[in-house]
Design a protein around this motif. Structure first.
Motif, PDB file in Angstrom:
ATOM      1  N   UNK A  12       1.119  -0.940   0.124  1.00 15.47           N
ATOM      2  CA  UNK A  12      -0.058   0.078   0.061  1.00 15.47           C
ATOM      3  C   UNK A  12       1.058   1.047  -0.173  1.00 15.47           C
ATOM      4  N   UNK A  13       1.006   1.831  -1.042  1.00 10.39           N
ATOM      5  CA  UNK A  13       2.075   2.949  -1.344  1.00 10.39           C
ATOM      6  C   UNK A  13       1.465   4.136  -0.488  1.00 10.39           C
ATOM      7  N   UNK A  14       0.434   4.612  -0.300  1.00  6.80           N
ATOM      8  CA  UNK A  14       0.013   5.774   0.331  1.00  6.80           C
ATOM      9  C   UNK A  14       0.529   7.047  -0.364  1.00  6.80           C
ATOM     10  N   UNK A  15       0.391   6.731  -1.935  1.00  2.13           N
ATOM     11  CA  UNK A  15       0.758   7.664  -2.708  1.00  2.13           C
ATOM     12  C   UNK A  15      -0.639   8.486  -3.099  1.00  2.13           C
ATOM     13  N   UNK A  16      -0.507   9.613  -4.059  1.00  8.54           N
ATOM     14  CA  UNK A  16      -1.871  10.375  -4.030  1.00  8.54           C
ATOM     15  C   UNK A  16      -2.830   9.834  -4.906  1.00  8.54           C
ATOM     16  N   UNK A  17      -2.371   8.602  -5.692  1.00  8.74           N
ATOM     17  CA  UNK A  17      -3.479   7.854  -6.530  1.00  8.74           C
ATOM     18  C   UNK A  17      -3.752   6.575  -5.785  1.00  8.74           C
ATOM     19  N   UNK A  18      -3.320   6.321  -4.565  1.00  9.90           N
ATOM     20  CA  UNK A  18      -3.599   5.304  -3.611  1.00  9.90           C
ATOM     21  C   UNK A  18      -3.273   4.118  -4.228  1.00  9.90           C
TER      22      UNK A  18
END
Lengths: 432, 432
Positions: A12-18
């Motif tokens: 689960x990267x937690x980047x802006x694109x989820x």
């Protein structure tokens, strides 16, 4: 150079694109170099191959406000009215704290933070050399600051300010860059205006951010208006605080105009839902702050007012209470709460190289044991992290490319010794 | 007869005096026979001697409202507006549930409840024979009821009512008394008045309590007024529901008059703070209910709206949110929250022989591993349970004098098989 690949994991990267990746992550020394479905090289070419089956990997949690040593006061005088709690319980005990108390109190808290998935934390307290020493040993990151209460004679004010400056200068960038520092006048209601201005000057001289408590209770806002003719945001703006990068803790009681001011200066807000509820301070206007573009991260505050340091709980509270209070079931979705606890937290304390799993960022991450009933079915893993998980589900932690915990065994600190010494210090403190 | 003594333990009794005993507890077969500082007999005279060092013992938690099989829908369509969530996500999926789905969905939930310390739970659902079968195997207690939605033709209404009656009659008192039953018209807004009256009659005939949803959202209260000319409490009173012992779930939107009516009839309220927040239903008037003398216990509701079954979290939410919303830091103290989750829960579902650790009560208890940083210092253990603990801290469980879990290993259910079969059922359900 050392290379590690984790295979068969859920990331689960937690980047802006989820983005969620089912596959592999590679890190070389302290940096993530790859994340994707397939291993970029044959596995035998990596120094270490880790099977990530039955685990979920995510960025380490970032706790943007706290006072670690106050673990010594956990459960000491709970469920009392705020002023009685402060005046009869907290302050008399804190006045007795020695350096050694702070060392062991902080050690217990850092142990608790590691065991619940926090890889970076903000600490504002006294005896900060002790705190820095614990962070250095622990392997995690600390954004540390000597919090100064200025309601004292001029010579003591001067002494405290110099101590804050000395600490911030000496420790910034230490421990392979894991320690950073800030300048912290404690709060507008505990520091006279001219004293706050000297902290602003010091922050300019050292090129460091400012951290302070602000607008935690309605009472302190009212007192600010009565004493200085302005609400806290305007007051701090006039004193030049926001000419420095600034992180404020709490920000519960804010007007629309104050929110606009915070957004204009890119002042970051550490939302502490557990502590605000427990002390009955109120419900922060988190949705409005975020709509205005303010970076809102999460903090536990101390374990005297929380009473644990589990950031999963803060993410869950942030996702739950603003729905319940506003009547809007889409207020603060799980995705937003996750980013508040990770990526936005990292940005908010000026660690933009952490907080997201992606190539080029630091290898600061945790693994969660999802082989437990509350992580089934395998539907929406971000929802499960925010609404179902607890710190106890964290199995492993890596910070700056070095393992800090494996299968819940902390590699950097001596758990048994810390619990023992902490208990001794607590008993001595109560007896003093 | 088998006798067991636990020595060197901390026993949080959850009695009205908040007694905590450092010492021993003895149970013989299914009953606690002693609790006190010293062992009543030499240790060699007991069949089993257990060292309780580094553990805290307390009554098992009582979850007074839920729908266990809905674990299949955990994280399925979160963070949506309530009506979209219900109409587009929950109902179409639930319509496809088979008996086997309910069996495995319930099994996963019961596993999760055991692993987080719940020894008794209320379940209102369909395919209840499956649920009862899981409870029988699991070793814990279930207060079970076929929840009936009456918005259907008369013949189907009749069929559902007879099914509810048959289930309640067949299973009440089964599994060594661990299974009890209730009669459950789903809610005033899903059952026509004359249909509710037939459930009241059935409850009288069988001498069983009634369980129903009531006043969860402002919208349903408004609809009740428009359709029946009365708010839900008056409506149910008129239909004779409260002539039976009654447990209502939620009770979020209540007037002073309604609270007085509930108190007069000793109607019990299951407060579901996590679910009410997540679905943005509102904040129940828990403090006012308790002041009026209403027994307020705690429930998780289903893991589709929570999203876990951890009763420690519900105790904490109950202790936190009412402080934050009221501005009163002494609202719902930790002691009260603990009793809501244990003793009051047990009373609320007519299991007065459980819920407290004392001689003469059933041996329904759990052990918590307090050898962890968030349980230090050893100040106020009730505060630590409510404000610091999570379900994952539960190490052992005993129900009706039989061990259900030891050192987090569940003895009655096959964890691996349940997770596997559950996942298969979920995949098949989504594919149907």
């Amino acid at each position: 150079m050392s290379t590690t690949i984790i295979v068969n994991g859920i990331f689960v990267t937690a980047n802006e694109a989820d983005t969620i990746v089912h596959g592999c992550m590679v890190f070389e020394d302290d940096q993530i170099t790859y994340i994707g479905e397939k291993a970029p090289l044959p596995l035998e070419q990596y120094d270490h191959v880790i099977d990530g089956s039955r685990k979920l990997y995510m960025p380490g949690l970032v706790n943007t406000h706290g006072h670690a040593a106050m673990s010594l006061l956990r459960g000491y005088g709970d469920d009392l009215a705020l002023q009685i709690w402060l005046e009869e319980k907290m302050w008399p005990m804190e006045a007795k704290f020695t350096s050694e108390d702070v060392y062991w109190g902080t050690s217990l808290s850092v142990l608790e933070m590691i065991k619940s998935g926090t890889t970076s934390f903000v600490d504002m307290y006294d005896h900060m050399d002790q705190v820095a020493d614990v962070v250095r040993q622990s392997g995690i990151r600390g954004s540390l600051t000597r919090g100064v209460i200025g309601l004292c004679p001029a010579d003591i004010q001067e002494h405290k300010l110099q101590e804050a400056i000395r600490f911030a200068r000496d420790w910034n960038g230490e421990a392979d860059g894991r320690i950073t520092t800030m300048i912290a006048p404690h709060a507008p209601y505990t520091c006279p205006p001219d004293y706050i201005e000297r902290f602003v000057q010091a922050a300019h001289d050292l090129d460091l951010p400012i951290h302070t408590h602000m607008s935690e209770t309605a009472r302190e806002v009212q007192a600010n208006v009565e004493q200085y003719g302005a609400r806290p945001v305007e007051h701090l703006e006039k004193l030049g605080v926001f000419t420095r990068p600034t992180l404020v803790a709490h920000g519960v009681h804010l007007t629309d105009e104050e929110i606009a001011t915070l957004a204009r200066y890119d002042v970051r807000v550490s939302h502490n839902p557990g502590s605000n509820l427990k002390l009955a301070s109120g419900i922060a206007r988190v949705v409005d702050l975020m709509k205005a573009g303010v970076k809102v991260s999460l903090g536990t505050d101390s374990s005297a007012s929380n009473n644990n340091l589990d950031m999963f709980e803060e993410m869950r509270l942030a996702a739950l209470i603003h729905k319940g209070v506003s009547g809007d079931p889409v207020a603060v979705p799980a995705r937003t709460a996750l980013r508040m606890g990770t990526a936005i937290g990292a940005e908010s304390i000026w660690l933009p190289h952490t907080g997201v799993l992606e190539a080029g960022r630091k290898a600061d991450f945790i693994a969660i044991n999802i082989d437990q009933p509350h992580f089934f079915p395998r539907t929406d893993m971000i929802s499960h992290i925010v609404y179902s998980a607890a710190g106890q589900d964290v199995s492993d932690m890596c910070v700056n490319g070095r393992w800090v915990m494996k299968e819940r065994s902390v590699l950097t600190l001596d758990e048994e010794r810390i619990q023992h010494e902490f208990s001794r210090r607590f008993e001595a403190l109560v007896a003093r």
